[in-house]
Design a protein around this motif. Structure first.
Motif, short mmCIF file in Angstrom:
data_model
loop_
_atom_site.label_atom_id
_atom_site.label_comp_id
_atom_site.label_asym_id
_atom_site.label_seq_id
_atom_site.Cartn_x
_atom_site.Cartn_y
_atom_site.Cartn_z
N GLN A 99 -54.14 82.67 -72.11
CA GLN A 99 -54.48 83.49 -73.31
C GLN A 99 -53.85 83.11 -74.66
OE1 GLN A 99 -53.04 87.33 -71.67
NE2 GLN A 99 -55.30 87.99 -71.20
N LEU A 100 -52.70 82.25 -74.34
CA LEU A 100 -52.16 81.73 -75.78
C LEU A 100 -52.99 80.71 -76.19
CD1 LEU A 100 -48.46 80.59 -74.66
CD2 LEU A 100 -49.07 82.24 -76.42
N ALA A 101 -53.85 80.25 -75.50
CA ALA A 101 -54.88 79.04 -75.93
C ALA A 101 -56.02 79.81 -76.77
CB ALA A 101 -55.49 78.38 -74.80
N THR A 102 -56.29 80.87 -76.68
CA THR A 102 -57.20 81.85 -77.46
C THR A 102 -56.75 82.61 -78.35
OG1 THR A 102 -57.53 83.43 -75.78
CG2 THR A 102 -58.77 81.46 -75.24
N ARG A 123 -52.38 94.34 -66.03
CA ARG A 123 -52.67 93.05 -66.53
C ARG A 123 -52.93 93.13 -68.20
NH1 ARG A 123 -58.46 92.60 -67.46
NH2 ARG A 123 -59.68 94.44 -66.68
N VAL A 124 -53.15 92.03 -68.80
CA VAL A 124 -53.26 92.14 -70.31
C VAL A 124 -54.67 91.51 -70.68
CG1 VAL A 124 -52.61 90.98 -72.33
CG2 VAL A 124 -50.75 91.97 -70.82
N ARG A 125 -55.44 92.49 -71.54
CA ARG A 125 -56.65 91.91 -71.95
C ARG A 125 -56.80 91.34 -73.45
NH1 ARG A 125 -60.94 96.71 -73.85
NH2 ARG A 125 -62.69 95.20 -74.01
N ALA A 126 -57.18 90.11 -73.50
CA ALA A 126 -57.12 89.54 -74.70
C ALA A 126 -58.48 90.21 -75.66
CB ALA A 126 -57.21 88.03 -74.80
N LEU A 127 -58.26 90.42 -76.87
CA LEU A 127 -59.73 91.07 -77.57
C LEU A 127 -59.46 90.40 -78.91
CD1 LEU A 127 -58.31 94.81 -77.19
CD2 LEU A 127 -60.15 93.73 -75.99
N GLN A 170 -46.77 78.27 -85.23
CA GLN A 170 -47.37 78.18 -86.51
C GLN A 170 -48.62 77.13 -86.08
OE1 GLN A 170 -44.43 77.26 -89.40
NE2 GLN A 170 -43.02 78.24 -88.28
N VAL A 171 -48.44 76.54 -85.12
CA VAL A 171 -49.44 75.51 -85.01
C VAL A 171 -51.11 76.28 -84.85
CG1 VAL A 171 -50.57 73.60 -83.36
CG2 VAL A 171 -48.02 74.03 -83.52
N ARG A 172 -51.82 75.74 -85.82
CA ARG A 172 -53.23 76.40 -85.76
C ARG A 172 -54.13 75.93 -84.76
NH1 ARG A 172 -55.37 75.93 -91.90
NH2 ARG A 172 -56.70 77.45 -90.88
N SER A 173 -53.91 74.79 -84.24
CA SER A 173 -54.91 74.26 -83.25
C SER A 173 -54.44 74.87 -81.63
CB SER A 173 -54.68 72.81 -82.91
OG SER A 173 -55.37 72.35 -81.98
N THR A 174 -55.11 75.99 -81.36
CA THR A 174 -54.77 76.46 -80.04
C THR A 174 -55.05 75.60 -78.90
OG1 THR A 174 -57.36 77.18 -79.87
CG2 THR A 174 -55.53 78.92 -81.02
N GLU A 175 -55.98 74.58 -78.99
CA GLU A 175 -55.83 73.57 -77.95
C GLU A 175 -54.47 72.78 -77.75
OE1 GLU A 175 -58.40 69.56 -76.38
OE2 GLU A 175 -58.98 70.87 -78.14
N LEU A 176 -53.84 72.29 -78.98
CA LEU A 176 -52.58 71.61 -78.97
C LEU A 176 -51.52 72.49 -78.49
CD1 LEU A 176 -50.83 69.51 -79.56
CD2 LEU A 176 -50.92 70.17 -81.99
N ARG A 177 -51.52 73.74 -78.97
CA ARG A 177 -50.58 74.60 -78.69
C ARG A 177 -50.72 75.02 -76.96
NH1 ARG A 177 -51.26 78.76 -82.02
NH2 ARG A 177 -52.81 79.81 -80.80
N SER A 178 -51.74 75.16 -76.43
CA SER A 178 -51.72 75.28 -75.07
C SER A 178 -51.30 74.02 -74.37
CB SER A 178 -53.28 75.26 -74.72
OG SER A 178 -53.51 75.62 -73.57
N GLN A 179 -51.57 72.83 -74.81
CA GLN A 179 -51.16 71.83 -74.36
C GLN A 179 -49.68 71.66 -74.21
OE1 GLN A 179 -53.18 68.54 -76.37
NE2 GLN A 179 -55.00 68.76 -75.31
N VAL A 180 -49.19 72.01 -75.47
CA VAL A 180 -47.37 72.04 -75.77
C VAL A 180 -47.12 72.81 -74.72
CG1 VAL A 180 -45.56 72.43 -77.24
CG2 VAL A 180 -47.69 71.13 -77.93
N VAL A 181 -47.49 74.01 -74.61
CA VAL A 181 -46.87 74.95 -73.48
C VAL A 181 -46.90 74.51 -72.18
CG1 VAL A 181 -47.34 77.33 -72.57
CG2 VAL A 181 -47.41 77.11 -74.91
#
Length: 440
Positions: free
Chosen positions: A133-136, A186-190, A268-279
């Motif tokens: 969910q962090l990645a989206t 659970r948590v639902r992303a919207l 603050q990182v706008r790229s969700t793909e990058l943020r997901s990779q870092v996480v």
């Protein structure tokens, strides 16, 4: 209903992220569950009173298999119980300490193994779900708390059902499920459109949180009451939500998270793909290493570079201080490499000069940077130099430009790997370089 069906229906996700979370954990021996805080539980696999490493390994291997194969709790117990019985970790036993005090303890039992099964699977699934969910968050920035709402649901959990908060609201650091033994929430992303269409109200959870000390039990050795950091959520309608003591934490954030300074920059990182990779990189999982290796192979074999970035790890605290002391600027500590930088490192010129690295070394950069042979400071160029595989005559040299700012569109500094190639070890002993860590 079979546990497998219930879990899959509740989580609605493939198990690979949950398995990766579980496998990223180390081991921790503990007598009582409250000896470890939530963050420690997120990073280490532990079972209270499993005081031998081989017992812990047997239990974790069984949990791993249950996750990967989608086993039911009955299958889990049937396969694991004989191993534990054979090693004597079963039933009630009398334990004595060095002071001559005896106490009765419960080791393995069908009921206890089912609890271990449900707790570990639920926690692992939710940690994996959190990472996804962090990645989206750029498309689904609002998260909704969802309780099952049947006769088994705790009233306080039901009070949270349907409430919506932004993904970065501090409330998720305390209430991201599971929130207690047997919790099925659970948590639902919207998306923003979903929130508007369903006429949902986005609340500010920061106003609801009260941080308290919760009683977790009694230390059997000292008789003292053990307290843990806890939270009570005061809702506007007068209801309160309080997780079980020891559960007021986000397992995914604790497992994949970092200190506040890095977390703030990561947000603050706008790229969700990058943020997901870092996480993912923060828990040093094998799954993340495999993903990076595949990414590097695709770029290097395709020989076409776009603007993509991939995480290669985190700058350590000691190296971050060294950079700050020498430049007056604080590095971000998020280490990335771009597609263009990767192709430049493996350029035709570097290949012709015999200084390019083997494919497998590029693919293993995250693993190698985590355990370098040495780290130097290039006084002339003002950047870090990692020596990731020192040999008699040559070393693999990886240059990290820290501090470094990516294009303005990112709006956050990231420390970038800008080159990687072979160099003679003797050249790294020149006065241009200052040895920060390790040996040459």
């Amino acid at each position: 209903m079979a546990d497998k069906v219930e879990l899959r229906a509740a989580m609605k996700m493939e198990p690979k992220d949950a398995v990766a979370f579980l496998r990223s954990k180390g081991y921790q021996i503990s007598d009582q569950w409250h000896e470890l805080d939530a963050a420690a539980h997120a990073r280490a696999f532990t079972v209270a009173k499993a005081m031998r490493l081989d017992i812990l390994e047997d239990i974790r291997d069984a949990v791993d298999q249950a996750l990967a194969e989608g086993q039911t709790s009955r299958q889990f117990v049937e396969q694991l119980a004989p191993k534990l019985k054979a090693k004597g970790w079963w039933g009630k036993q009398v334990w004595g300490d060095d002071r001559g005090n005896n106490r009765s303890v419960q080791l393995g039992s069908p009921w206890r193994l089912k609890t271990i099964y449900r707790t570990n699977l639920q926690t692992a699934y939710m940690a994996g779900r959190y990472r996804r969910q962090l990645a989206t968050t750029s498309t689904h920035p609002y998260w909704q708390y969802v309780a099952v709402m049947d006769d088994r649901t705790r009233p306080s959990h039901g009070a949270m059902n349907g409430r919506v908060f932004r993904w970065d609201d501090p409330i998720w650091q305390y209430l991201y499920p599971p929130n207690g033994w047997g919790c099925r929430c659970r948590v639902r992303a919207l998306t923003k459109r979903q929130v508007e269409r369903e006429e949902l109200v986005v609340e500010n959870g920061a106003d609801y949180i009260e941080q308290v000390q919760g009683e977790a039990g009694t230390d059997i050795r000292t008789g003292e009451v053990v307290t843990l950091d806890h939270a009570v959520i005061h809702l506007p309608d007068g209801q309160t939500m309080s997780p079980d003591v020891g559960w007021a934490a986000n397992t995914g954030a604790a497992a994949f998270g970092v200190d506040a300074s890095i977390a703030a920059k990561l947000g603050q990182v706008r790229s969700t793909e990058l943020r997901s990779q870092v996480v993912q990189s923060l828990n040093n999982s094998e799954l993340r290493h495999e993903a990076f290796a595949q990414w590097a192979e695709r770029i290097l074999t395709g020989r076409r570079a776009g603007h993509g970035l991939a995480s290669v790890g985190i700058l350590t605290e000691s190296l971050a201080r060294a950079v700050l002391e020498r430049t007056g600027k604080a590095p971000s500590r998020l280490l990335v490499i771009g597609e263009k930088q990767l192709l430049h490192a493996d350029s035709r010129k570097h290949q012709a000069d015999g200084v390019s690295l083997p494919m497998e070394v590029y693919q293993a950069l995250p693993r190698l940077l985590a355990e370098p042979e040495a780290v130097l400071w290039d006084r002339r160029k003002q950047n870090l130099v990692y020596v990731v595989k020192a040999e008699t005559e040559a070393a693999y040299r990886v240059i990290v430009n820290a501090p470094y700012r990516l294009p303005k569109s990112e709006k956050v500094p990231l420390d970038a790997v800008i080159n990687a190639y072979q160099v003679k070890v003797g050249d790294l002993k020149a006065g241009q370089y200052e040895l920060l860590e390790g040996t040459l």
